[in-house]
Design a protein around this motif. Structure first.
Motif, PDB file in Angstrom:
ATOM      1  N   PHE A  59       0.533  -1.482   0.016  1.00 13.83           N
ATOM      2  CA  PHE A  59      -0.016  -0.493  -0.090  1.00 13.83           C
ATOM      3  C   PHE A  59       0.424   1.267  -0.514  1.00 13.83           C
ATOM      4  CE2 PHE A  59      -2.758   3.412   2.020  1.00 13.83           C
ATOM      5  CZ  PHE A  59      -4.161   3.320   1.466  1.00 13.83           C
ATOM      6  N   GLN A  60       1.854   1.041   0.581  1.00 13.77           N
ATOM      7  CA  GLN A  60       3.380   2.097   1.135  1.00 13.77           C
ATOM      8  C   GLN A  60       3.403   3.389  -0.570  1.00 13.77           C
ATOM      9  OE1 GLN A  60       5.643   1.780   4.385  1.00 13.77           O
ATOM     10  NE2 GLN A  60       3.799   1.760   5.634  1.00 13.77           N
ATOM     11  N   ALA A  61       4.591   1.552  -1.277  1.00 13.46           N
ATOM     12  CA  ALA A  61       4.189   1.631  -2.362  1.00 13.46           C
ATOM     13  C   ALA A  61       3.634   2.014  -4.131  1.00 13.46           C
ATOM     14  CB  ALA A  61       4.633   0.109  -3.238  1.00 13.46           C
ATOM     15  N   ILE A  62       2.486   2.234  -3.334  1.00 12.79           N
ATOM     16  CA  ILE A  62       0.986   2.260  -3.836  1.00 12.79           C
ATOM     17  C   ILE A  62       1.428   4.154  -3.786  1.00 12.79           C
ATOM     18  CG2 ILE A  62      -1.490   2.571  -5.225  1.00 12.79           C
ATOM     19  CD1 ILE A  62      -1.302  -0.306  -4.285  1.00 12.79           C
ATOM     20  N   TYR A  63       1.532   4.127  -2.497  1.00  8.13           N
ATOM     21  CA  TYR A  63       1.164   5.834  -2.712  1.00  8.13           C
ATOM     22  C   TYR A  63       2.636   6.452  -3.350  1.00  8.13           C
ATOM     23  CZ  TYR A  63       0.138   8.891   1.229  1.00  8.13           C
ATOM     24  OH  TYR A  63      -0.626  10.596   2.218  1.00  8.13           O
ATOM     25  N   VAL A  64       3.498   5.677  -2.661  1.00  6.13           N
ATOM     26  CA  VAL A  64       4.212   6.870  -2.940  1.00  6.13           C
ATOM     27  C   VAL A  64       4.146   6.638  -4.696  1.00  6.13           C
ATOM     28  CG1 VAL A  64       7.156   6.561  -2.945  1.00  6.13           C
ATOM     29  CG2 VAL A  64       5.890   6.103  -0.819  1.00  6.13           C
ATOM     30  N   LEU A  65       4.065   6.015  -5.435  1.00  9.56           N
ATOM     31  CA  LEU A  65       4.416   5.693  -6.980  1.00  9.56           C
ATOM     32  C   LEU A  65       3.704   6.399  -7.472  1.00  9.56           C
ATOM     33  CD1 LEU A  65       4.914   2.116  -8.116  1.00  9.56           C
ATOM     34  CD2 LEU A  65       6.088   4.039  -8.058  1.00  9.56           C
ATOM     35  N   LEU A  66       2.213   6.940  -6.998  1.00  8.44           N
ATOM     36  CA  LEU A  66       0.731   8.454  -6.993  1.00  8.44           C
ATOM     37  C   LEU A  66       1.304   9.835  -7.011  1.00  8.44           C
ATOM     38  CD1 LEU A  66      -1.592   8.963  -8.161  1.00  8.44           C
ATOM     39  CD2 LEU A  66      -2.154   8.645  -5.067  1.00  8.44           C
ATOM     40  N   ALA A  67       2.488   9.376  -5.655  1.00 10.49           N
ATOM     41  CA  ALA A  67       2.789  10.542  -5.877  1.00 10.49           C
ATOM     42  C   ALA A  67       4.183  11.272  -6.490  1.00 10.49           C
ATOM     43  CB  ALA A  67       3.429  10.631  -4.269  1.00 10.49           C
ATOM     44  N   ILE A  68       4.221  10.008  -6.578  1.00 13.86           N
ATOM     45  CA  ILE A  68       6.158  10.808  -7.938  1.00 13.86           C
ATOM     46  C   ILE A  68       5.435  10.703  -9.210  1.00 13.86           C
ATOM     47  CG2 ILE A  68       7.661   9.859  -9.688  1.00 13.86           C
ATOM     48  CD1 ILE A  68       8.386   7.734  -6.795  1.00 13.86           C
ATOM     49  N   SER A  69       4.475   9.927  -9.193  1.00 16.49           N
ATOM     50  CA  SER A  69       3.481  10.737 -10.177  1.00 16.49           C
ATOM     51  C   SER A  69       3.158  11.756 -10.570  1.00 16.49           C
ATOM     52  CB  SER A  69       2.103   9.138 -11.252  1.00 16.49           C
ATOM     53  OG  SER A  69       1.682   9.079 -12.224  1.00 16.49           O
ATOM     54  N   LEU A  70       2.366  12.112  -9.956  1.00 14.89           N
ATOM     55  CA  LEU A  70       1.928  13.351 -10.207  1.00 14.89           C
ATOM     56  C   LEU A  70       2.860  14.437 -10.138  1.00 14.89           C
ATOM     57  CD1 LEU A  70      -1.313  13.002  -7.130  1.00 14.89           C
ATOM     58  CD2 LEU A  70      -1.578  12.997  -9.392  1.00 14.89           C
ATOM     59  N   ILE A  71       4.133  15.038  -9.158  1.00 17.72           N
ATOM     60  CA  ILE A  71       5.024  14.610  -9.775  1.00 17.72           C
ATOM     61  C   ILE A  71       5.391  15.587 -10.754  1.00 17.72           C
ATOM     62  CG2 ILE A  71       7.354  16.124  -9.055  1.00 17.72           C
ATOM     63  CD1 ILE A  71       6.677  14.892  -5.709  1.00 17.72           C
ATOM     64  N   GLY A  72       5.636  14.120 -11.580  1.00 17.99           N
ATOM     65  CA  GLY A  72       5.907  14.017 -13.334  1.00 17.99           C
ATOM     66  C   GLY A  72       4.720  15.156 -13.645  1.00 17.99           C
ATOM     67  N   CYS A  73       3.551  15.251 -13.804  1.00 12.23           N
ATOM     68  CA  CYS A  73       2.616  15.659 -14.550  1.00 12.23           C
ATOM     69  C   CYS A  73       2.734  17.078 -14.051  1.00 12.23           C
ATOM     70  CB  CYS A  73       1.226  14.793 -13.871  1.00 12.23           C
ATOM     71  SG  CYS A  73       0.305  13.443 -14.568  1.00 12.23           S
ATOM     72  N   ILE A  74       2.881  17.331 -12.789  1.00 12.56           N
ATOM     73  CA  ILE A  74       3.149  19.092 -12.546  1.00 12.56           C
ATOM     74  C   ILE A  74       3.916  19.621 -13.085  1.00 12.56           C
ATOM     75  CG2 ILE A  74       3.166  20.263 -10.862  1.00 12.56           C
ATOM     76  CD1 ILE A  74       1.671  18.296  -9.131  1.00 12.56           C
ATOM     77  N   LEU A  75       5.414  18.998 -13.862  1.00  9.68           N
ATOM     78  CA  LEU A  75       6.566  19.804 -13.402  1.00  9.68           C
ATOM     79  C   LEU A  75       6.655  19.872 -15.033  1.00  9.68           C
ATOM     80  CD1 LEU A  75       9.414  18.337 -11.620  1.00  9.68           C
ATOM     81  CD2 LEU A  75       8.367  19.986 -11.166  1.00  9.68           C
ATOM     82  N   PRO A  76       5.771  19.286 -16.393  1.00  6.54           N
ATOM     83  CA  PRO A  76       6.037  19.115 -17.558  1.00  6.54           C
ATOM     84  C   PRO A  76       5.252  20.413 -17.674  1.00  6.54           C
ATOM     85  CG  PRO A  76       5.264  16.989 -17.075  1.00  6.54           C
ATOM     86  CD  PRO A  76       6.167  17.580 -15.939  1.00  6.54           C
TER      87      PRO A  76
END
Length: 527
Positions: A59-76
């Motif tokens: 569950f924590q892995a999904i949580y962290v991956l979601l945060a990383i994915s959102l940051i990857g969307c926000i920056l570009p």
């Protein structure tokens, strides 16, 4: 963004077992009962960490991956939005009549007047003017609604901030439970409660149960104390709980050392916690604590008030146990002393009703304490008091009973004030009962950042729904009688309400009076 959406859906799906299965973080006893009742299936669930869903690695892995994915969307997207915001509006197309919204007309005002009026009407828009557009005429390009993408970015930033603050709160927070026996109830005056009614948040050892995040080491507690004066419950005629209340006095910091009479009074109630800095004190539950006195043949007495665990949460039939060590002088030999310990185990009913074939089966008829009674088994022998091993406060060690170290000497039903005499002259008296209240102390330093993140998300979501991206081009061509005005409009999102705004802009540039139905019409577009 597709990855983020897939992970968000996966996170929601992963949380389902946490709501369907008992969780150790909430109730270890329920988890143990579930495993005992379901055998191999429950053991598989346990290996898959389904009883610790929100602390599990997956569950924590999904949580962290979601945060990383959102940051990857926000920056570009932030970079692209900044470039689009810096870029001037697109030049007017050659044929404005091919746009979804088009208007053309002539006015007697000269070109300079119409130019000034058009710039005034579009002053809140991002504009660019050219003397030679694709049609070889003077035109104004105007665009509005950049705030839509900005709100979209702020929404995602707020979502990431919320994920981060939730994770930080889990690591920095702690939660503890403490049971306080209060001098309240119809039989409170008849009992002598020897347990303290005061709790101090100065050490984790003061809690009955305590769990904390990985980054909390048990130090740095916010020092405060409270004294529980009473507990009261209101019930409907059918026994359903209506309201719970507990009057307490509390003090923080240096005020702890003042006399209790100088502490601040507060009434705890359901959904009305006591808030102290980043700590909150909740009235979590309640139950009953019978008081029993054991008098040995030499006249020495021991009295205990021990909380029983409610097994029936409607009428509060409760189960529990007590252990009594005989006076030291009676049995100088340690082994012999161990063989004469007294232990009780049984049921308590706040309002006794007797059922069964012989009328000896104790049940509770109402959750309030109206006619308390005990149905207990009395044991003599080694109760395990000085073995150093942990034991449940609600039940005796079944191993001691099965091995014969504890021998049952009596089974009795007792009402308040009743005494039973054992075969060796030892007397056991049921003195009455008091109520206990269960207080939960919760600490989460990230509550305020989490609230700010959630409010930011909500405000940004509303803004992204209200703001519309739209473009307007105004082409001005001088003619003999004045100026020819041609206007085209394009909306990049939904077109609801855009036609009315486009018509209003056109009439203002043409210096025409507004239509009657438009005079009181508000512009639904926000920038």
């Amino acid at each position: 963004m597709r990855t983020a959406l897939a992970l968000l859906f996966l996170l929601a799906a992963a949380a389902i077992p946490g709501s369907l299965l008992p969780q150790r973080s909430l109730n270890q006893g329920n988890v143990n009962d579930y495993i005992e009742s379901n055998g191999t299936v429950a053991e598989i669930y346990d290996k898959l960490q389904l009883f610790d869903v929100f602390e599990s690695a997956w569950f924590q892995a999904i949580y962290v991956l979601l945060a990383i994915s959102l940051i990857g969307c926000i920056l570009p997207r932030s970079r692209d939005h900044y470039r689009a915001w810096r870029k001037p509006p697109a030049r007017a197309p050659r044929y404005l009549d091919k746009l979804p919204h088009h208007a053309v007309g002539e006015t007697s005002a000269d070109l300079a007047q119409v130019q000034a009026r058009a710039h005034s009407v579009l002053r809140s828009w991002k504009t660019a003017a050219t003397d030679n557009d694709r049609a070889g005429a003077y035109s104004i390009s105007a665009e509005r609604g950049y705030g839509r993408e900005l709100c979209n970015l702020v929404f995602h930033i707020g979502l990431v901030a919320m994920l981060v603050t939730i994770a930080a709160g889990r690591m920095l927070s702690y939660e503890g439970m403490v049971i306080v026996v209060t001098q309240s109830g119809s039989y409170a005056d008849a009992t002598e409660v020897d347990q303290s009614t005061e709790f101090c948040n100065t050490s984790t050892s003061n809690y009955d149960s305590f769990r904390a995040g990985n980054l909390f080491d048990g130090t740095g507690l916010n020092p405060f104390c409270f004294v529980a004066h009473d507990f009261s419950a209101e019930y409907l005629p059918n026994g359903q709980a209506k309201m719970f209340r507990s009057n307490v006095s509390y003090a923080e910091g240096e005020d702890i050392f003042r006399d209790h009479s100088e502490w601040t009074d507060y009434e705890l109630a359901v959904n009305h916690p006591l808030r102290l800095n980043s700590d909150r004190v909740y009235l979590q539950g309640h139950g009953f604590a019978p008081t029993v006195t054991v008098e040995w043949p030499n006249g020495e007495k021991r009295t205990q008030t021990m909380q029983f665990q409610p097994t029936d949460l409607v009428n509060f039939l409760s189960s529990g146990a007590m252990r009594f060590d005989p006076p030291a002088g009676m049995y100088p030999d340690l082994f012999e002393r161990r063989q004469h310990q007294i232990a009780l185990q049984g049921l308590f009913a706040p309002t006794a009703q007797w059922e069964g074939e012989n009328g000896q089966l104790l049940v509770s008829g109402f959750p309030a304490m109206r006619d308390p009674a005990l149905a207990i088994d009395i044991y003599r022998g080694d109760a395990g008091l000085d073995t150093g091993s942990t034991q449940s406060i609600f039940s005796l060690d079944s191993g001691l009973i099965h091995s014969g170290q504890l021998q049952k000497v009596e089974r009795v039903n007792m009402v308040a004030g009743e005494t039973v005499t054992l075969d060796d002259g030892t007397k056991v008296t049921f003195e009455g009962a008091s109520e206990f209240a269960n207080y939960q102390i919760s600490h989460d330093p990230m509550q305020t950042p989490l609230l700010v993140s959630a409010l930011t998300m909500l405000a940004a979501l509303v803004g992204s729904l209200l703001i519309k991206r739209r473009r307007v081009w105004v082409r001005l061509v001088p003619i003999a009688s004045g100026t020819r005005v041609e206007m085209g409009g394009l909306v990049r999102t939904d077109r609801a309400g855009w036609e009315a705004e486009f018509d209003r802009l056109y009439r203002q540039i043409m210096d025409l009076p507004p239509l009657e139905e438009e005079e009181d019409q508000d512009d639904i577009f926000v920038d």
